[in-house]
Each structure stands twice: as C-alpha cells, then as structure tokens.
Scaffold this motif. Structure first.
Motif, short mmCIF file in Angstrom:
data_model
loop_
_atom_site.label_atom_id
_atom_site.label_comp_id
_atom_site.label_asym_id
_atom_site.label_seq_id
_atom_site.Cartn_x
_atom_site.Cartn_y
_atom_site.Cartn_z
N THR A 1 0.83 -1.21 0.00
CA THR A 1 0.00 0.00 0.00
C THR A 1 0.86 1.25 0.00
OG1 THR A 1 -0.19 -0.14 2.42
CG2 THR A 1 -1.95 -1.12 1.12
N TYR A 2 1.98 1.22 0.72
CA TYR A 2 2.91 2.36 0.73
C TYR A 2 3.46 2.62 -0.67
CZ TYR A 2 7.21 4.98 1.83
OH TYR A 2 8.23 5.91 1.86
N ILE A 3 3.89 1.57 -1.35
CA ILE A 3 4.43 1.71 -2.70
C ILE A 3 3.38 2.28 -3.65
CG2 ILE A 3 5.24 0.40 -4.70
CD1 ILE A 3 6.51 -1.56 -2.58
N HIS A 4 2.20 1.71 -3.60
CA HIS A 4 1.11 2.17 -4.48
C HIS A 4 0.81 3.65 -4.25
CE1 HIS A 4 -3.14 2.87 -5.54
NE2 HIS A 4 -2.92 2.03 -6.53
N ASP A 5 0.65 4.04 -2.99
CA ASP A 5 0.27 5.41 -2.68
C ASP A 5 1.40 6.39 -2.99
OD1 ASP A 5 -2.09 4.32 -1.81
OD2 ASP A 5 -1.66 4.55 0.33
N THR A 6 2.65 5.96 -2.79
CA THR A 6 3.79 6.84 -3.07
C THR A 6 3.94 7.07 -4.56
OG1 THR A 6 4.93 6.10 -1.06
CG2 THR A 6 6.28 7.11 -2.78
N VAL A 7 3.83 6.00 -5.36
CA VAL A 7 3.91 6.15 -6.81
C VAL A 7 2.81 7.07 -7.31
CG1 VAL A 7 3.67 4.93 -9.01
CG2 VAL A 7 5.12 3.97 -7.20
N LYS A 8 1.59 6.88 -6.80
CA LYS A 8 0.47 7.71 -7.21
C LYS A 8 0.71 9.20 -6.91
CE LYS A 8 -3.24 5.41 -8.79
NZ LYS A 8 -4.04 5.83 -9.97
N ALA A 9 1.38 9.46 -5.79
CA ALA A 9 1.56 10.85 -5.34
C ALA A 9 2.76 11.54 -5.99
CB ALA A 9 1.71 10.89 -3.82
N MET A 10 3.60 10.81 -6.69
CA MET A 10 4.80 11.40 -7.28
C MET A 10 4.44 12.31 -8.46
SD MET A 10 7.97 8.74 -7.42
CE MET A 10 8.98 8.53 -5.96
N PRO A 11 5.10 13.47 -8.55
CA PRO A 11 4.85 14.37 -9.67
C PRO A 11 5.63 13.96 -10.92
CG PRO A 11 6.44 15.36 -8.19
CD PRO A 11 6.02 14.05 -7.56
N VAL A 12 5.54 12.66 -11.23
CA VAL A 12 6.24 12.08 -12.38
C VAL A 12 5.22 11.25 -13.14
CG1 VAL A 12 8.11 10.55 -13.11
CG2 VAL A 12 8.40 11.97 -11.06
N GLU A 13 5.20 11.37 -14.48
CA GLU A 13 4.17 10.70 -15.25
C GLU A 13 4.24 9.18 -15.12
OE1 GLU A 13 2.43 10.46 -19.84
OE2 GLU A 13 3.98 11.92 -19.29
N ARG A 14 5.44 8.61 -15.29
CA ARG A 14 5.63 7.16 -15.15
C ARG A 14 6.89 6.93 -14.33
NH1 ARG A 14 3.05 3.45 -18.51
NH2 ARG A 14 4.86 2.09 -18.44
N PRO A 15 6.78 6.96 -13.01
CA PRO A 15 7.96 6.74 -12.18
C PRO A 15 8.62 5.40 -12.50
CG PRO A 15 6.12 7.52 -10.85
CD PRO A 15 5.56 7.20 -12.20
N ARG A 16 9.94 5.40 -12.54
CA ARG A 16 10.70 4.18 -12.81
C ARG A 16 11.00 3.49 -11.48
NH1 ARG A 16 15.81 4.52 -15.54
NH2 ARG A 16 15.31 2.49 -16.45
N VAL A 17 10.60 2.23 -11.35
CA VAL A 17 10.75 1.49 -10.10
C VAL A 17 11.53 0.22 -10.36
CG1 VAL A 17 9.54 0.25 -8.27
CG2 VAL A 17 8.65 2.45 -9.08
N LEU A 18 12.54 -0.04 -9.52
CA LEU A 18 13.35 -1.24 -9.60
C LEU A 18 13.11 -2.09 -8.36
CD1 LEU A 18 15.67 -2.98 -10.79
CD2 LEU A 18 17.28 -1.45 -9.62
N ASN A 19 12.70 -3.33 -8.56
CA ASN A 19 12.43 -4.27 -7.47
C ASN A 19 13.47 -5.39 -7.54
OD1 ASN A 19 11.30 -5.70 -5.38
ND2 ASN A 19 9.46 -6.30 -6.47
N LEU A 20 14.36 -5.44 -6.53
CA LEU A 20 15.44 -6.42 -6.48
C LEU A 20 15.09 -7.54 -5.51
CD1 LEU A 20 18.45 -3.94 -6.26
CD2 LEU A 20 17.69 -5.18 -8.30
N PHE A 21 15.54 -8.77 -5.82
CA PHE A 21 15.17 -9.96 -5.04
C PHE A 21 13.65 -10.01 -4.97
CE2 PHE A 21 19.05 -8.05 -3.30
CZ PHE A 21 19.98 -9.06 -3.44
#
Length: 305
Positions: free
Chosen positions: A113-133
């Motif tokens: 939920t934190y990830i979802h809400d943070t991405v939604k709130a970013m002033p970036v059209e398509r934030p780039r996210v890297l998920n390791l392991f």
C-alpha cells in the motif's frame, strides 16, 4: 522505532503462533508452518491445530531449509487469494513449496500500500521502479497498478514465471522481467548511468544467482546499498528495504541508510533528516493478540503521504 502491521484483509489471517510454528489462513485453506521467532507457547491445543489445518510443513532432517507438506485435508494446489485495499486490487497464485513458502509474505502488504500510494503521489508521469530480489512480485504489482514503469529482478527463473502469472491474474501488463543476480544488475545499471524513482530490496540471508553467484547478506549488503544510492533519482524518489534475518536490527539499517543515502536530499546528514524516514519492525498479530515479528525495514520518500 516504528512498528508496522498490514490492515486486515479477507483472504489472510494469522490464527495462532507459538512452539516455533504459525497457523495461518490463506483464502479457504489453513496451513501450519515453522516460524523460528515464535518461541512462546501456542494458544490453541495441538488437537485444535490438527483439526483446523489443511496441511502442515515438516522440515527434512537432512536440510535446514527444505521439507515437505503433510496434507491433512483435501487442498487444491495451486490456488489464488486476493488483496484489496482502497485502490489496490491484486490477485496472487499460491502453492505449497519445498521451502515452506506459499508465494506471498503477508506482512509485506503494509509496504504494497505504501508503494502504491507513493507512486500515485509522485509528480512524475511514469515513475521508474526497480524491485530487487523481487520473488513473486507483490511490490512490483503494487507499483505497476499505480502507473509505474517497473523492472523486476530475481535470480530464479521459475519465480519470474510465477510473478508473470500474478501480473496477468491482476489484469496488469508491461512489467520488465530480468533473470539475473541482483548485484550484477545494479552494477551494470550504474555504469550505464541509469536512475530510478523507486528502489525496493527484499534480500534473503543466503542465496545463489542464476550462474551460481553467492549471496551472503552480512557480507554484501553494504556494497549493494552503495551502488543502489547511485541509482536513486535525486529529486523524486522512494526507497524500501526489508530484512528477515535474526542477526539484523533496525539500528543496523539506520546506520546503513545514513551512510549511503544521507545526501538525499543534498545536505542531509542524520537519520532524522532523511525525508519521511521510517524504520523498525514488521509484525502480524494472531487471534489471541500475540504479535509475531517478521523482519526489520527502512523506508523513506520525497513524497509526504
């Protein structure tokens, strides 16, 4: 120190814990699994556990990690569960594996939920996210459903296939799948000058890469974080790390975060200056209100939720 536990959700329940075991409901099935931190007594009797459980995991005497499941009642394997929280709506395939895992770590729902809400709130059209392991991709799905451009890295090819199934069942698409050793991947990304708005790490205590690369958490985490700091965008960013290892405390993560990310934003020099910083323990509460610790975490973000 912050203590975080996920919100209640219909398809998961920690029924009881104790005697180095935990009794959990995943959808319609109840499973008994080893849990090294549940050193207290169970609340329910052994007979009640046997009456409730559809399957119980027993460790192989020749291996500290592997084992097999004793099926006590009919169970459809694999099966699916759903996680719904406000705008987040995910579906996961679960299965009984030889390593006691079933496909999700329920305590991580608080980070989804934190990830979802943070991405939604970013002033970036398509934030780039890297998920390791990245395992079976709960964090990847949460970021993608919020509109992120997601790169999902795991060293185990069958786990990548499992993640893809979860993506398709969650009605999502266009996650970038990478079967590679995480350390090799981030070093190459640093050489290329690539950056990400979000970094998510959930490293195991021990592991092997696809070409036999050895991973030992306490030996390699420091260097990995040094490289990750070079990949994090300097303006719009979030960072999450989870550790499930009995030898690690949140204080260790605090020290590592200051060392490697203390200059995000420029000039920050102490842990209380990292933006929107939290660190502490993740836990689940069983039906008798015993709290089961399930790892330590640190997270911070340029976004105030």
């Amino acid at each position: 120190m912050t203590l975080l536990t996920p919100p209640a959700w219909a398809d998961y329940e920690l029924i009881d814990s104790g005697d180095f075991m935990k009794l959990e409901r995943f959808g319609q099935y109840i499973l008994a699994r080893p849990e090294p931190q549940a050193i207290w007594d169970c609340s329910l009797s052994e007979g009640e556990w046997e009456r409730l459980a559809h399957a119980t995991f027993r460790r192989d005497r020749q291996s500290p990690e592997r084992g097999d499941w004793q099926r006590l009642k009919p169970i459809q394997d694999p099966w699916t569960v759903n996680f719904k929280q406000q705008e987040l709506d995910l579906t996961f395939k679960l299965a009984l594996t030889a390593f006691k895992h079933v496909g999700i770590f329920p305590e991580q729902a608080v980070n989804w939920t934190y990830i979802h809400d943070t991405v939604k709130a970013m002033p970036v059209e398509r934030p780039r996210v890297l998920n390791l392991f990245a395992y079976t991709g709960g964090a990847s799905l949460a970021a993608r459903q919020a509109g992120a451009d997601v790169t999902h890295v795991d060293a185990v090819k069958p786990v990548i296939s499992w993640s893809r199934e979860n993506m398709e069942m969650s009605r999502l698409d266009n996650i970038r799948w990478v079967v590679e050793d995480a350390v090799k991947f981030v070093r190459r990304e640093e050489r290329r000058g690539n950056t990400y708005n979000g970094l998510i790490l959930d490293p195991p205590a021990y592991g092997r890469g696809p070409d036999g690369e050895k991973w030992v958490l306490e030996e390699q985490l420091n260097d990995l974080l040094r490289t990750c700091a070079a990949l994090l965008d300097r303006r719009d960013f979030f960072f999450i790390i989870n550790l499930y290892s009995l030898g690690f405390s949140a204080i260790i993560l605090d020290n590592l975060m200051v060392q490697h990310f203390g200059n995000v934003p420029e000039g920050a020099a102490a842990i209380n200056r990292l933006p929107n910083y939290q660190s502490g323990e993740l836990f689940l509460t069983d039906s008798r209100q015993k709290r089961l610790p399930l790892g330590v975490f640190s997270r911070f973000s340029s976004v105030t939720l």
